[in-house]
Design an enzyme around this catalytic site. Sequence first.
Site: not given
Ligand code: KIV
Length: 288
Positions: A49-50, A118, A120, A187
């Site tokens: 989601d980055s 994934k 969080e 992280e």
């Molecule tokens: O969204 C992302 O790029 C991430 C990484 C920082 C692990 O969650």
Amino acid sequence: MPTERKKVTIPDLQAKKEEGRRITMVTAYDYPNGVLVDKAGIDIILVGDSLAMVVLGYENTVPVTMEEMLHHCRAVARGAKHPMLVGDMPFMSYQVSIQQAVDNAGRFLKEANMDVVKLEGGLERVQVVRAIVDAGIPVMGHIGLTPQTISKLGGFRTQGKSLGAAIKVVEEAVALEEAGCFSIVLEAIPDRLAAIVTKRCKIPTIGIGAGPDCDGQVLVLHDMLGMFDRFTPKFVKKYANLSELGVQALQQYVDEVEKGTFPGPEHVFTLKDDVYEALLGELEKRGV
Ligand code: KIV
């Protein structure tokens, strides 16, 4: 004869941990970068989601939607055939209810060709993780600095530095493993804390800003290739400066177009002399 490359699976990652071989993971958000990362032989691609920040230009990861994530996941999956593909569940796609979380996790696999998802969070996400895993969808956890709850954490800062906070990180990792996660991203936590977590967990840990003792490492592609200039966290190593190269290439293009040296003869489609002469004659006859 060279052996054919196979798609990376969960047992492959588990074997790497058990044999002490490091796991490699980077993010990618579109077809060309999916191809690039696949060619480099990386184990795992995270469609993170980055992308909200490094591709869409938002301030943080909060605004990105399910539809935007699925759109980018599909593009990556068209380009990357060998790495394991991880779809990152965006903010508010798994927090409202367990039903909503399972439905959205399923969309990453059914509609966007991801292999796993994934999400969080630690203790507060254990039930959701269990439900998604029970539905047959492998889950990668993500603890420590969790950018979706950045306002609660008070900014992008290292987590687990006090005794209490460090114990919480270990407890969260153990709880996520027990809930069925096949791997956990750590992280921005201190290196020795990440080493403790890595030793206590049977599943692989993937670190970002968590030191060298994790089972694997992940970086944001645009950070490591120098394609995102807004800020660079301390834990990023820039392996290239593609935005500098890109600006240089574009400036050369501007220069050559203005001087008339681009396109050159090698970039041009030609017309045979007889057709050219006949065309001029015909146009003159027609008064065009
Ligand atoms: O969204 C992302 O790029 C991430 C990484 C920082 C692990 O969650």
